[in-house]
Design an enzyme around this catalytic site. Structure first.
Site, PDB file in Angstrom:
ATOM      1  N   LYS A 179       7.891   7.621   0.166  1.00 17.80           N
ATOM      2  CA  LYS A 179       7.207   8.110  -1.034  1.00 17.80           C
ATOM      3  C   LYS A 179       6.911   9.611  -0.948  1.00 17.80           C
ATOM      4  O   LYS A 179       6.923  10.192   0.146  1.00 17.80           O
ATOM      5  CB  LYS A 179       5.930   7.298  -1.282  1.00 17.80           C
ATOM      6  CG  LYS A 179       6.202   5.793  -1.498  1.00 17.80           C
ATOM      7  CD  LYS A 179       6.832   5.513  -2.835  1.00 17.80           C
ATOM      8  CE  LYS A 179       7.441   4.149  -3.095  1.00 17.80           C
ATOM      9  NZ  LYS A 179       6.899   2.928  -2.628  1.00 17.80           N
TER      10      LYS A 179
HETATM   11  C1  LIG Z   1       6.764   1.420  -2.917  1.00 13.63           C
HETATM   12  C2  LIG Z   1       6.283   0.655  -4.092  1.00 13.63           C
HETATM   13  C3  LIG Z   1       5.267  -0.302  -4.007  1.00 13.63           C
HETATM   14  C4  LIG Z   1       4.761  -0.868  -2.716  1.00 13.63           C
HETATM   15  O1  LIG Z   1       4.290  -0.006  -1.831  1.00 13.63           O
HETATM   16  P1  LIG Z   1       3.905  -0.483  -0.349  1.00 13.63           P
HETATM   17  O2  LIG Z   1       3.025   0.615   0.095  1.00 13.63           O
HETATM   18  O3  LIG Z   1       5.204  -0.575   0.388  1.00 13.63           O
HETATM   19  O4  LIG Z   1       3.231  -1.794  -0.455  1.00 13.63           O
HETATM   20  C5  LIG Z   1       4.767  -0.868  -5.157  1.00 13.63           C
HETATM   21  N1  LIG Z   1       5.266  -0.542  -6.346  1.00 13.63           N
HETATM   22  C6  LIG Z   1       6.276   0.326  -6.486  1.00 13.63           C
HETATM   23  C7  LIG Z   1       6.749   0.657  -7.857  1.00 13.63           C
HETATM   24  C8  LIG Z   1       6.828   0.937  -5.352  1.00 13.63           C
HETATM   25  O5  LIG Z   1       7.852   1.777  -5.486  1.00 13.63           O
END
Ligand SMILES: *Cc1c(COP(=O)(O)O)cnc(C)c1O
Length: 375
Positions: A183
Site C-alpha cells: 500500500k
Molecule cells: C489491501 C486491502 C484490504 C485489506 O487490507 P489488509 O491490511 O491486508 O487486511 C482491504 N480492502 C482493500 C480494498 C484492499 O486493497
C-alpha cells in the site's frame, strides 16, 4: 534488465530511526507512545475525531461490523470488484454478503446498483475507493441516508485521495485503511479504523482487546471478543510514513503522470479516472483494454511477465471466484453485475511501486505498446 515489481514502499532513514526508537524505548510506561502519536496524527490528517491502529484493514472492517452489532440475518452490500478483504468480514460476523455492480465512470460501487440491492435486511454498505479512484460519494451517501444504511468506507487503497476536498476515509461513518507492504503508506502489515462516532469507537476499542472494559487491570473480561492490536514498531513506522505522506502521494501522482504521457493517444486504452472534484492518489496505475484488442488480462499478464514486468489482474468479480461462487447472492450478482464483469475481464495493474523511475515506466509502456501493436 532486472524484474520490475508491481508494488512496494519508499523507506527512508526517518522510518529506520523511528522504528529503532520504538524497539529501544517503547516499553514499560512508554509502551503506547507511538500508537498515540500515530493515531492522533492520522485522525488529524483525516479531520476525524478518533482513530485506532490495528493489525490489518481486514480486522478494521470486522471490528466496524461487530461494533455496529451486525450479524446473522443482516445483509451487507459490497462492490462486486474489490479485494476479498472488503467482503470477508461480513462472513466473519455471520451476515450475508450482497454484491453491487460498479460504475463504469469510476470503477467503484454504483449508487444505482447499491440502491437496487437494498432490502429490509440491509444494515450496512462498504463502498471501496478502488485503486485510489473515488466513487460518486454524494450519490452513495444520499442512498444510504434515505434507507438508514450504515456506511463503512474502505479506503485501504486511497490514502491521500479526495472527494470535493474531503479526504478518503472520512466520507463514511467509519473509514478503514490498510498499511500492508503493497500500500501507499505502509507499516509492513497494519490497518486503522477512523470515525467521528464516539460510541462506536468505544465499542470497537472494547471488542479489539478481548472484551475488556477500558482501564481494566483485573483481566476480567465482560465478553468474548477479539485481539486486534498493532505493535509499537509498526506504529513508529506508520508515524514516519505519515509525516512523509504528501511526498508519497506526490510520487504516486508523478508515476501516474509518466504513464499517462507515455500512453497518450493509444486507442482503446483507459487509465484510472479522476472525475472533476476528486483527487486520485493512484495506488495502482491500471489499464483497461477495449474489447477490440481480443486480449484477456491473463494473456496480457503472461506477455508482460515474459518481459520481466510484474502486473496484477484487475480484481476478479467476487461472485465469480470459488470462495463465493456457489452462494445464492453470487448467482444473483452474476446475472446483474455486467459492468464489473466487463471492466475486470480486460484490466491489469501496471507496476506502481514507489521505487520506480521514469526510465522504467517508459520501458513498461514500450513493452505494452509493442504487445498491443501485435494484438
Ligand atoms: C489491501 C486491502 C484490504 C485489506 O487490507 P489488509 O491490511 O491486508 O487486511 C482491504 N480492502 C482493500 C480494498 C484492499 O486493497
Amino acid at each position: 534488465m532486472e524484474r520490475i515489481p508491481v508494488s512496494g514502499p519508499w523507506i527512508t532513514q526517518k522510518e529506520i530511526d523511528y522504528v529503532t526508537d520504538a524497539v529501544t524505548n517503547a516499553w514499560y510506561s512508554n509502551a503506547n507512545c507511538f500508537h498515540e502519536r500515530f493515531e492522533n496524527a492520522f485522525a488529524k490528517h483525516l479531520g476525524v475525531r478518533f482513530a485506532a491502529a490495528l493489525p490489518s484493514c481486514t480486522s478494521a472492517i470486522h471490528l466496524a461490523l461487530a461494533a455496529r452489532g451486525i450479524g446473522p440475518g443482516d445483509e451487507v452490500i459490497v462492490p462486486e470488484a474489490t479485494w476479498i478483504a472488503s467482503a470477508a468480514p461480513v462472513h466473519y460476523v455471520g451476515a450475508t454478503t450482497v454484491f453491487a455492480d460498479v460504475d463504469p465512470k469510476t470503477w467503484c460501487m454504483s449508487a444505482e446498483s447499491f440502491e437496487a440491492c437494498i432490502t429490509p435486511k440491509t444494515k450496512a454498505v462498504i463502498p471501496v475507493d478502488l485503486y485510489g479512484n473515488m466513487p460518486d460519494w454524494d450519490a452513495i451517501l444520499a442512498v444510504a441516508a434515505r434507507h438508514g444504511v450504515f456506511v463503512i468506507e474502505d479506503a485501504a487503497e486511497a490514502v491521500g485521495s479526495e472527494y470535493k476536498g474531503r479526504p478518503a476515509g472520512s466520507l463514511g461513518e467509519v473509514g478503514v485503511f490498510s498499511f500492508h507492504g503493497s500500500k501507499t503508506l505502509t507499516t509492513g502489515e497494519g490497518g486503522l479504523l477512523a470515525t467521528n462516532d464516539e460510541t462506536l469507537f468505544r465499542r470497537a476499542l472494547f471488542l479489539r482487546d478481548h472484551g475488556r472494559k477500558p482501564g481494566d487491570r483485573m483481566f476480567y473480561n465482560a465478553e468474548i471478543a477479539y485481539k486486534y492490536k498493532m505493535s509499537s514498531m509498526q506504529a513508529a513506522l506508520g508515524l514516519a510514513q505519515l509525516e512523509r505522506v504528501d511526498e508519497l502521494i506526490t510520487r504516486k501522482r508523478e508515476i501516474f503522470s509518466w504513464y499517462k504521457a507515455e500512453l497518450a493517444g493509444l486507442p482503446g486504452v483507459a487509465l484510472n479516472p479522476e472525475p472533476p472534484g476528486t483527487k486520485n492518489s493512484y495506488w495502482m496505475v491500471t489499464v483497461i483494454l477495449d474489447a477490440s484488442y481480443k486480449l484477456s488480462k491473463v494473456q496480457l499478464m503472461d506477455l508482460m511477465t515474459n518481459e520481466q514486468i510484474d502486473t496484477r489482474p484487475f480484481f476478479h468479480p467476487l461472485s465469480s471466484i470459488p470462495a463465493y461462487h456457489d452462494s445464492e447472492q453470487a448467482r444473483i450478482a452474476r446475472a446483474r453485475n455486467s459492468v464489473a464483469y466487463q471492466i475486470s475481464a480486460a484490466g491489469i495493474n501496471l507496476p506502481s511501486a514507489l521505487n520506480l523511475d521514469q526510465a522504467k515506466v517508459r520501458h513498461v509502456c514500450d513493452v505494452l505498446k509493442a504487445i498491443l501493436k501485435h494484438a
